[in-house]
Write a protein that holds these residues in place. Structure first.
Motif, mmCIF file in Angstrom:
data_model
loop_
_atom_site.group_PDB
_atom_site.id
_atom_site.type_symbol
_atom_site.label_atom_id
_atom_site.label_comp_id
_atom_site.label_asym_id
_atom_site.label_seq_id
_atom_site.Cartn_x
_atom_site.Cartn_y
_atom_site.Cartn_z
ATOM 1 N N UNK A 34 13.471 -0.314 8.042
ATOM 2 C CA UNK A 34 12.514 0.422 7.204
ATOM 3 C C UNK A 34 11.694 1.411 8.021
ATOM 4 N N UNK A 35 11.283 1.011 9.219
ATOM 5 C CA UNK A 35 10.516 1.910 10.081
ATOM 6 C C UNK A 35 11.315 3.183 10.343
ATOM 7 N N UNK A 36 12.586 3.026 10.666
ATOM 8 C CA UNK A 36 13.422 4.189 10.949
ATOM 9 C C UNK A 36 13.609 5.065 9.714
ATOM 10 N N UNK A 37 13.679 4.442 8.557
ATOM 11 C CA UNK A 37 13.764 5.218 7.312
ATOM 12 C C UNK A 37 12.476 6.016 7.105
ATOM 13 N N UNK A 38 11.333 5.390 7.388
ATOM 14 C CA UNK A 38 10.043 6.076 7.246
ATOM 15 C C UNK A 38 9.927 7.242 8.219
ATOM 16 N N UNK A 39 10.575 7.134 9.371
ATOM 17 C CA UNK A 39 10.554 8.227 10.336
ATOM 18 C C UNK A 39 11.502 9.358 9.950
ATOM 19 N N UNK A 40 12.302 9.141 8.909
ATOM 20 C CA UNK A 40 13.232 10.179 8.476
ATOM 21 C C UNK A 40 14.553 10.165 9.210
ATOM 22 N N UNK A 137 11.112 1.781 17.816
ATOM 23 C CA UNK A 137 10.833 1.272 16.477
ATOM 24 C C UNK A 137 10.758 -0.243 16.464
ATOM 25 N N UNK A 138 11.637 -0.879 17.219
ATOM 26 C CA UNK A 138 11.647 -2.335 17.334
ATOM 27 C C UNK A 138 10.300 -2.846 17.836
ATOM 28 N N UNK A 139 9.773 -2.236 18.896
ATOM 29 C CA UNK A 139 8.516 -2.722 19.467
ATOM 30 C C UNK A 139 7.319 -2.400 18.581
ATOM 31 N N UNK A 140 7.286 -1.206 18.032
ATOM 32 C CA UNK A 140 6.147 -0.843 17.184
ATOM 33 C C UNK A 140 6.085 -1.699 15.929
#
Length: 218
Positions: A34-40, A137-140
């Motif tokens: 999801x984080x990566x999706x939010x980053x576009x 993204x994994x760490x954040x």
């Protein structure tokens, strides 16, 4: 009917394993996606995020899908996504941190001796970008939860210690990527208090034996 990547991750038992951050492993995998999706980021890289630690990593070894399944995973999520996930799993993280300062066309990592014999893995610039994007993204996604507690296996003996883990390396990744990744980094680390900003742990400690037996899924 064939499984979707999300269904596969659930079917192999990730919902039964507690991740370092305290969440279920499967929930963490989906959260990184999801984080990566939010980053576009595109769908391939989102899938790399979903599978980013499927073979076990230097920092998380309580679940390890057998490398014999790499062919299956490539068919499921594509070669680019699987290679990114594979690198994130097998790499010695000091090698990634060291190559952050290398120029274009010169990036490489090496695997840990215990999983791939320390093999040298050259990276194209796009593969390097993919890897640091997923790794950051994994760490954040988890650092705030990690920093709220003690994790003796990682050498974090009091709340707040996790903020210092490879601090400069993660900052460098965020600055290299810029955009949404840097914005996310700054937003997450805005939660750190002044009391821990002096902490810096540049290495990944050798993990002690897991609290529960590792699961190797064939």
């Amino acid at each position: 009917m064939s499984m979707t990547p999300e269904q596969f991750v659930e079917a192999i038992g990730t919902g039964n394993i507690i991740h370092n951050s305290g969440d279920l492993f499967g929930d963490h995998l989906r959260a990184v996606q999801r984080v990566l999706k939010e980053w576009g980021e595109d769908e391939e890289l989102q899938l790399a995020g979903l599978f980013h630690s499927i073979y076990g990593t230097e920092g998380f070894q309580d679940f390890q899908l057998s490398f014999d399944r790499r062919g299956d995973i490539k068919k499921l999520i594509g070669q680019r996504a699987e290679f990114c996930a594979f690198c994130n799993c097998v790499m010695d993280r000091t090698a990634l941190d060291a190559t952050l300062s290398d120029g274009p066309g010169k990036h490489s990592i090496h695997a840990r001796p215990d999983v791939a014999g320390g093999a040298h893995i050259p990276l194209t610039d796009s593969q390097f970008s993919d890897l640091i994007t997923v790794h950051l993204a994994d760490w954040l996604e988890q650092v705030q939860r990690e920093a709220a507690k003690v994790n003796e296996r990682h050498g974090w003996m009091k709340p707040g210690d996790a903020w210092g883990y490879r601090r400069q390396a993660y900052r460098s990744m965020a600055e290299m990527l810029g955009g949404k990744a840097l914005e996310c980094y700054e937003s997450v680390f805005a939660h750190e208090t002044e009391q821990t900003k002096h902490i810096s742990q540049d290495f990944t400690p050798k993990l002690a034996a897991p609290v529960v037996p590792k699961i190797y899924v064939q």
